[in-house]
Design an enzyme around this catalytic site. Structure first.
Site, PDB file in Angstrom:
ATOM      1  N   LYS A 191       1.019  -1.195  -0.230  1.00 30.88           N
ATOM      2  CA  LYS A 191      -0.193  -0.133   0.148  1.00 30.88           C
ATOM      3  C   LYS A 191       1.040   1.255   0.029  1.00 30.88           C
ATOM      4  O   LYS A 191       2.224   1.156   0.332  1.00 30.88           O
ATOM      5  CB  LYS A 191      -0.929  -0.107   1.085  1.00 30.88           C
ATOM      6  CG  LYS A 191      -2.013  -1.062   1.315  1.00 30.88           C
ATOM      7  CD  LYS A 191      -2.910  -1.327   2.503  1.00 30.88           C
ATOM      8  CE  LYS A 191      -3.835  -2.465   2.428  1.00 30.88           C
ATOM      9  NZ  LYS A 191      -4.706  -2.385   3.585  1.00 30.88           N
ATOM     10  N   TYR A 223     -12.418  -3.702  -3.307  1.00 33.65           N
ATOM     11  CA  TYR A 223     -12.916  -4.258  -2.129  1.00 33.65           C
ATOM     12  C   TYR A 223     -14.273  -4.378  -2.084  1.00 33.65           C
ATOM     13  O   TYR A 223     -14.966  -5.300  -1.244  1.00 33.65           O
ATOM     14  CB  TYR A 223     -12.756  -2.820  -1.008  1.00 33.65           C
ATOM     15  CG  TYR A 223     -11.277  -2.929  -0.631  1.00 33.65           C
ATOM     16  CD1 TYR A 223     -10.802  -3.883   0.286  1.00 33.65           C
ATOM     17  CD2 TYR A 223     -10.275  -1.836  -1.087  1.00 33.65           C
ATOM     18  CE1 TYR A 223      -9.510  -3.832   0.669  1.00 33.65           C
ATOM     19  CE2 TYR A 223      -9.035  -1.705  -0.530  1.00 33.65           C
ATOM     20  CZ  TYR A 223      -8.587  -2.760   0.303  1.00 33.65           C
ATOM     21  OH  TYR A 223      -7.477  -2.548   0.790  1.00 33.65           O
ATOM     22  N   ASN A 274      -1.753  -0.288   7.332  1.00 33.03           N
ATOM     23  CA  ASN A 274      -1.269  -1.616   7.783  1.00 33.03           C
ATOM     24  C   ASN A 274      -0.334  -2.192   6.455  1.00 33.03           C
ATOM     25  O   ASN A 274      -0.102  -3.235   6.554  1.00 33.03           O
ATOM     26  CB  ASN A 274      -2.159  -2.701   8.190  1.00 33.03           C
ATOM     27  CG  ASN A 274      -3.521  -2.614   7.067  1.00 33.03           C
ATOM     28  OD1 ASN A 274      -3.334  -2.177   5.928  1.00 33.03           O
ATOM     29  ND2 ASN A 274      -4.323  -3.243   7.544  1.00 33.03           N
ATOM     30  N   HIS A 301      -1.940  -5.183   1.556  1.00 34.53           N
ATOM     31  CA  HIS A 301      -2.986  -5.987   1.375  1.00 34.53           C
ATOM     32  C   HIS A 301      -2.779  -7.571   0.990  1.00 34.53           C
ATOM     33  O   HIS A 301      -1.878  -7.713   0.136  1.00 34.53           O
ATOM     34  CB  HIS A 301      -4.000  -5.444   0.319  1.00 34.53           C
ATOM     35  CG  HIS A 301      -4.927  -6.284  -0.164  1.00 34.53           C
ATOM     36  ND1 HIS A 301      -6.169  -6.480   0.398  1.00 34.53           N
ATOM     37  CD2 HIS A 301      -5.139  -7.163  -1.160  1.00 34.53           C
ATOM     38  CE1 HIS A 301      -6.992  -7.292  -0.378  1.00 34.53           C
ATOM     39  NE2 HIS A 301      -6.145  -7.889  -1.271  1.00 34.53           N
ATOM     40  N   GLU A 330      -9.772 -10.887  -7.755  1.00 32.35           N
ATOM     41  CA  GLU A 330      -8.471  -9.671  -7.307  1.00 32.35           C
ATOM     42  C   GLU A 330      -7.634  -9.965  -8.376  1.00 32.35           C
ATOM     43  O   GLU A 330      -7.236  -8.732  -8.963  1.00 32.35           O
ATOM     44  CB  GLU A 330      -8.036  -9.836  -6.002  1.00 32.35           C
ATOM     45  CG  GLU A 330      -8.909  -9.430  -4.964  1.00 32.35           C
ATOM     46  CD  GLU A 330      -8.436  -9.332  -3.409  1.00 32.35           C
ATOM     47  OE1 GLU A 330      -7.230  -9.652  -3.392  1.00 32.35           O
ATOM     48  OE2 GLU A 330      -9.289  -9.133  -2.476  1.00 32.35           O
TER      49      GLU A 330
HETATM   50  P1  ADP Z   1      -7.647  -6.944   5.603  1.00 33.52           P
HETATM   51  O1  ADP Z   1      -6.772  -6.169   4.868  1.00 33.52           O
HETATM   52  O2  ADP Z   1      -6.969  -7.595   6.736  1.00 33.52           O
HETATM   53  O3  ADP Z   1      -8.336  -8.004   4.926  1.00 33.52           O
HETATM   54  P2  ADP Z   1     -10.401  -5.844   5.750  1.00 33.52           P
HETATM   55  O4  ADP Z   1     -10.509  -6.530   4.064  1.00 33.52           O
HETATM   56  O5  ADP Z   1     -11.307  -6.049   6.402  1.00 33.52           O
HETATM   57  O6  ADP Z   1      -8.933  -6.155   6.196  1.00 33.52           O
HETATM   58  O7  ADP Z   1     -10.323  -4.469   5.322  1.00 33.52           O
HETATM   59  C1  ADP Z   1      -9.343  -3.938   4.299  1.00 33.52           C
HETATM   60  C2  ADP Z   1      -8.613  -2.573   4.687  1.00 33.52           C
HETATM   61  O8  ADP Z   1      -9.537  -1.391   5.186  1.00 33.52           O
HETATM   62  C3  ADP Z   1      -7.757  -2.790   5.986  1.00 33.52           C
HETATM   63  O9  ADP Z   1      -6.508  -3.499   5.634  1.00 33.52           O
HETATM   64  C4  ADP Z   1      -7.327  -1.482   6.556  1.00 33.52           C
HETATM   65  O10 ADP Z   1      -6.680  -0.729   5.943  1.00 33.52           O
HETATM   66  C5  ADP Z   1      -8.824  -0.911   6.301  1.00 33.52           C
HETATM   67  N1  ADP Z   1      -9.821  -1.039   7.574  1.00 33.52           N
HETATM   68  C6  ADP Z   1     -10.592  -2.028   7.845  1.00 33.52           C
HETATM   69  N2  ADP Z   1     -11.343  -1.974   8.722  1.00 33.52           N
HETATM   70  C7  ADP Z   1     -10.963  -0.554   9.231  1.00 33.52           C
HETATM   71  C8  ADP Z   1     -11.566   0.271  10.327  1.00 33.52           C
HETATM   72  N3  ADP Z   1     -12.322  -0.304  11.214  1.00 33.52           N
HETATM   73  N4  ADP Z   1     -11.207   1.548  10.322  1.00 33.52           N
HETATM   74  C9  ADP Z   1     -10.372   1.946   9.613  1.00 33.52           C
HETATM   75  N5  ADP Z   1      -9.728   1.258   8.538  1.00 33.52           N
HETATM   76  C10 ADP Z   1     -10.259  -0.064   8.429  1.00 33.52           C
HETATM   77 MG    MG Z   2      -9.531  -8.090   3.176  1.00 32.85          MG
END
Ligand code: ADP
Ligand code: MG
Length: 201
Positions: free
Chosen positions: A14, A54, A156, A159, A170
């Site tokens: 990212k 997403y 974080n 992805h 994807e």
């Molecule tokens: P992951 O990336 O672990 O699969 P998700 O698919 O649930 O997580 O969410 C996609 C991305 O959205 C996360 O990696 C994070 O950057 C962001 N995100 C998810 N939930 C939140 C939240 N509650 N508040 C802020 N950002 C979030």
């Molecule tokens: Mg995810």
């Protein structure tokens, strides 16, 4: 069904990962585990491309909302809405800003149980609680609380696809077939040959 060694998954470094100059560090973690890089590109995505990414999985909004609500409940805090879809609407808006803020590196990795193992190396969504030894646990500090306070997405670094179906959708969303390369690595025979009988002369 494909042999498990043919499984593929999508990883994105990212914008914060690129800015933290962690591309090499992140690549190295997948490479040293034994995964094979079969596609890679750098791009600055559009908001429309990110929203589509997403929402490829129609369940994503509900699951992400539920996961967010559960993390609040666990800490004894109150989420900004009890409705998972309302929660995710806000998350998705912030995500679009985050993911389009600069260049990203999109990759496809291939190897045994790629989806699950790459997720394990990635770590949980929230760096505050993701395990030590994972990319999100080792290289960044962030939390749901901090992201909320500042009304932004959780930063974080990377992805990775959540399951095999998501990975397939994807990969197709980011790459056309010609951009993915089928090839052999010398190490494949050590990882996957039924008999390791090609070593001694
Ligand atoms: P992951 O990336 O672990 O699969 P998700 O698919 O649930 O997580 O969410 C996609 C991305 O959205 C996360 O990696 C994070 O950057 C962001 N995100 C998810 N939930 C939140 C939240 N509650 N508040 C802020 N950002 C979030
Ligand atoms: Mg995810």
């Amino acid at each position: 069904m494909h042999h498990p060694k043919k499984e593929r998954t999508l990883v994105i470094v990212k914008p914060d990962g690129v800015q933290r100059t962690l591309i090499g560090e992140i690549l190295k973690r997948f490479e040293r585990t034994g995964f094979k890089l079969v596609g890679i590109k750098m791009t600055v995505p559009t908001e429309a491309h990110i929203e589509k990414h997403y929402t490829l999985n129609p369940e994503w909004s509900r699951i992400t909302g539920e996961k967010t609500i559960a993390s609040y409940v666990k800490k004894g805090e109150k989420p900004w809405s009890e409705d998972p879809l309302e929660v995710t609407k806000v998350v998705l808006n912030n995500l679009k800003k985050y993911m389009t803020s600069g260049p990203i590196v999109v990759m496809v990795w291939e190897g045994a149980h790629a989806v699950d193992v790459v997720r394990k190396i990635t770590g949980g969504t929230e760096p505050r609680t993701s395990d030590v030894g994972t990319i999100r646990g080792d290289f960044v500090l962030d939390s749901y609380t901090m992201a909320d306070t500042d009304k932004r997405a959780v930063r974080n670094l990377i992805h990775s696809s959540g399951n095999i179906k998501e990975a397939e959708m994807e990969i197709e969303h980011w790459f056309n077939k010609k951009e993915l390369v089928d090839y052999r690595l010398i190490q494949d025979s050590i990882l996957y040959d039924v008999n390791m009988d090609g070593i001694l002369e």
